[in-house]
Design a protein around this motif. Structure first.
Motif, PDB file in Angstrom:
ATOM      1  N   SER A 202     -41.224 -36.249   2.137  1.00 57.87           N
ATOM      2  CA  SER A 202     -40.595 -37.435   2.709  1.00 57.87           C
ATOM      3  C   SER A 202     -39.076 -37.283   2.705  1.00 57.87           C
ATOM      4  N   GLN A 203     -38.446 -37.894   3.668  1.00 55.05           N
ATOM      5  CA  GLN A 203     -36.987 -37.919   3.731  1.00 55.05           C
ATOM      6  C   GLN A 203     -36.407 -38.950   2.764  1.00 55.05           C
ATOM      7  N   GLN A 204     -37.245 -39.870   2.285  1.00 58.80           N
ATOM      8  CA  GLN A 204     -36.797 -40.918   1.369  1.00 58.80           C
ATOM      9  C   GLN A 204     -36.726 -40.385  -0.061  1.00 58.80           C
ATOM     10  N   THR A 205     -35.661 -40.717  -0.743  1.00 58.42           N
ATOM     11  CA  THR A 205     -35.472 -40.289  -2.134  1.00 58.42           C
ATOM     12  C   THR A 205     -36.537 -40.908  -3.033  1.00 58.42           C
ATOM     13  N   GLY A 206     -37.077 -40.096  -3.926  1.00 63.30           N
ATOM     14  CA  GLY A 206     -38.052 -40.596  -4.893  1.00 63.30           C
ATOM     15  C   GLY A 206     -39.484 -40.601  -4.407  1.00 63.30           C
ATOM     16  N   ILE A 207     -39.723 -40.245  -3.148  1.00 61.08           N
ATOM     17  CA  ILE A 207     -41.084 -40.218  -2.590  1.00 61.08           C
ATOM     18  C   ILE A 207     -41.646 -38.803  -2.749  1.00 61.08           C
ATOM     19  N   THR A 208     -42.822 -38.717  -3.338  1.00 63.97           N
ATOM     20  CA  THR A 208     -43.508 -37.429  -3.433  1.00 63.97           C
ATOM     21  C   THR A 208     -44.889 -37.553  -2.817  1.00 63.97           C
ATOM     22  N   ARG A 209     -45.399 -36.434  -2.382  1.00 68.87           N
ATOM     23  CA  ARG A 209     -46.720 -36.403  -1.760  1.00 68.87           C
ATOM     24  C   ARG A 209     -47.609 -35.415  -2.491  1.00 68.87           C
ATOM     25  N   MET A 210     -48.880 -35.764  -2.582  1.00 72.25           N
ATOM     26  CA  MET A 210     -49.882 -34.897  -3.200  1.00 72.25           C
ATOM     27  C   MET A 210     -51.095 -34.860  -2.283  1.00 72.25           C
ATOM     28  N   TRP A 211     -51.654 -33.656  -2.127  1.00 72.89           N
ATOM     29  CA  TRP A 211     -52.802 -33.488  -1.245  1.00 72.89           C
ATOM     30  C   TRP A 211     -53.837 -32.646  -1.969  1.00 72.89           C
ATOM     31  N   PHE A 212     -55.071 -33.107  -1.960  1.00 77.01           N
ATOM     32  CA  PHE A 212     -56.194 -32.382  -2.552  1.00 77.01           C
ATOM     33  C   PHE A 212     -57.228 -32.157  -1.464  1.00 77.01           C
TER      34      PHE A 212
ATOM     35  N   ALA B 190     -61.281 -38.588 -13.725  1.00 75.66           N
ATOM     36  CA  ALA B 190     -60.536 -39.667 -14.400  1.00 75.66           C
ATOM     37  C   ALA B 190     -59.597 -39.199 -15.495  1.00 75.66           C
ATOM     38  N   THR B 191     -59.735 -37.976 -15.965  1.00 83.43           N
ATOM     39  CA  THR B 191     -58.834 -37.477 -17.005  1.00 83.43           C
ATOM     40  C   THR B 191     -57.498 -37.015 -16.443  1.00 83.43           C
ATOM     41  N   GLU B 192     -57.388 -36.936 -15.117  1.00 84.71           N
ATOM     42  CA  GLU B 192     -56.147 -36.494 -14.479  1.00 84.71           C
ATOM     43  C   GLU B 192     -55.331 -37.711 -14.052  1.00 84.71           C
ATOM     44  N   ASN B 193     -54.053 -37.681 -14.332  1.00 79.92           N
ATOM     45  CA  ASN B 193     -53.148 -38.808 -14.143  1.00 79.92           C
ATOM     46  C   ASN B 193     -53.232 -39.436 -12.747  1.00 79.92           C
ATOM     47  N   ILE B 194     -53.163 -38.645 -11.705  1.00 83.25           N
ATOM     48  CA  ILE B 194     -53.143 -39.209 -10.346  1.00 83.25           C
ATOM     49  C   ILE B 194     -54.452 -39.929 -10.028  1.00 83.25           C
ATOM     50  N   PHE B 195     -55.558 -39.392 -10.491  1.00 84.67           N
ATOM     51  CA  PHE B 195     -56.851 -40.033 -10.231  1.00 84.67           C
ATOM     52  C   PHE B 195     -57.014 -41.287 -11.081  1.00 84.67           C
ATOM     53  N   THR B 196     -56.470 -41.295 -12.297  1.00 83.30           N
ATOM     54  CA  THR B 196     -56.476 -42.486 -13.135  1.00 83.30           C
ATOM     55  C   THR B 196     -55.704 -43.613 -12.430  1.00 83.30           C
ATOM     56  N   LYS B 197     -54.547 -43.269 -11.858  1.00 83.26           N
ATOM     57  CA  LYS B 197     -53.761 -44.263 -11.128  1.00 83.26           C
ATOM     58  C   LYS B 197     -54.543 -44.805  -9.929  1.00 83.26           C
TER      59      LYS B 197
ATOM     60  N   PHE C  76     -55.180 -37.702  -0.016  1.00 81.48           N
ATOM     61  CA  PHE C  76     -53.731 -37.587   0.146  1.00 81.48           C
ATOM     62  C   PHE C  76     -53.074 -38.786  -0.524  1.00 81.48           C
ATOM     63  N   PHE C  77     -52.044 -38.508  -1.327  1.00 77.16           N
ATOM     64  CA  PHE C  77     -51.317 -39.563  -2.026  1.00 77.16           C
ATOM     65  C   PHE C  77     -49.849 -39.514  -1.651  1.00 77.16           C
ATOM     66  N   GLU C  78     -49.238 -40.678  -1.546  1.00 80.45           N
ATOM     67  CA  GLU C  78     -47.791 -40.785  -1.444  1.00 80.45           C
ATOM     68  C   GLU C  78     -47.346 -41.678  -2.592  1.00 80.45           C
ATOM     69  N   LEU C  79     -46.371 -41.188  -3.384  1.00 76.94           N
ATOM     70  CA  LEU C  79     -45.927 -41.897  -4.579  1.00 76.94           C
ATOM     71  C   LEU C  79     -44.428 -42.119  -4.555  1.00 76.94           C
TER      72      LEU C  79
ATOM     73  N   ASP D 260     -41.556 -43.071  -7.566  1.00 79.20           N
ATOM     74  CA  ASP D 260     -41.358 -43.258  -9.006  1.00 79.20           C
ATOM     75  C   ASP D 260     -42.691 -43.225  -9.754  1.00 79.20           C
ATOM     76  N   ASP D 261     -43.535 -42.279  -9.360  1.00 79.94           N
ATOM     77  CA  ASP D 261     -44.814 -42.017 -10.013  1.00 79.94           C
ATOM     78  C   ASP D 261     -45.860 -43.124  -9.824  1.00 79.94           C
ATOM     79  N   GLU D 262     -45.635 -44.046  -8.898  1.00 80.23           N
ATOM     80  CA  GLU D 262     -46.618 -45.089  -8.577  1.00 80.23           C
ATOM     81  C   GLU D 262     -47.127 -44.870  -7.165  1.00 80.23           C
ATOM     82  N   ILE D 263     -48.420 -45.092  -6.950  1.00 79.89           N
ATOM     83  CA  ILE D 263     -49.011 -44.865  -5.634  1.00 79.89           C
ATOM     84  C   ILE D 263     -48.525 -45.913  -4.642  1.00 79.89           C
ATOM     85  N   LEU D 264     -47.942 -45.429  -3.550  1.00 82.49           N
ATOM     86  CA  LEU D 264     -47.573 -46.304  -2.433  1.00 82.49           C
ATOM     87  C   LEU D 264     -48.713 -46.373  -1.421  1.00 82.49           C
TER      88      LEU D 264
END
Length: 137
Positions: A31-41, A124-131, A51-54, A56-60
């Motif tokens: 992302s071009q926006q600061t603080g946005i990260t992406r995760m893809w499984f 469920a033991t993995e942080n992103i999936f717990t969120k 696909f996740f977009e986060l 500050d470590d919270e799912i958007l």
């Protein structure tokens, strides 16, 4: 699971969850926006990914697709949206991954929502999936 949702057994659900592999961050357009990260499984099965977009470590936003069905969640709406992808349509356009389209369901497909939850619970033991699982509460 065919075009209609069929209940998968616990072994099939566990196998789907176990097959999800993270795609390297450097392969994702960030992302071009600061603080946005992406995760893809991606799962071992074709047409299976999460696909996740986060921020500050919270799912958007997240999107889960499996066998021509999709589930998405957006923090601005804070509700689930199910739909159908064009991935199982056999035409020239559907062979290009970037051409995936989703047609939203008029009514939420709760059977699919529950299936997604069951698959995510296997990780469920993995942080992103717990969120992600917290969004189902």
């Amino acid at each position: 699971m065919s075009q209609q949702n069929q209940i998968l057994n616990k072994d099939e659900i566990a196998a789907l969850g176990a097959s999800l592999r993270g795609i390297e961050q450097k392969l994702l357009k960030q992302s071009q926006q600061t603080g946005i990260t992406r995760m893809w499984f991606q799962g071992e099965e074709p047409y299976f990914d999460v696909f996740f977009e986060l921020k500050d470590d919270e799912i958007l936003w997240f999107q889960f697709t499996l066998r021509g069905k999709s589930l998405s969640w957006d923090s601005r709406k804070a509700r689930f949206q199910t739909g159908t992808t064009n991935e199982l349509n056999y035409n020239d356009v559907s062979f290009y991954a970037a051409s995936k389209t989703i047609e939203n369901d008029i009514q939420t497909n709760w059977e699919f929502v529950n299936l997604v939850r069951s698959i995510l619970e296997t990780r469920a033991t993995e942080n992103i999936f717990t969120k992600a699982l917290k969004l189902f509460n």
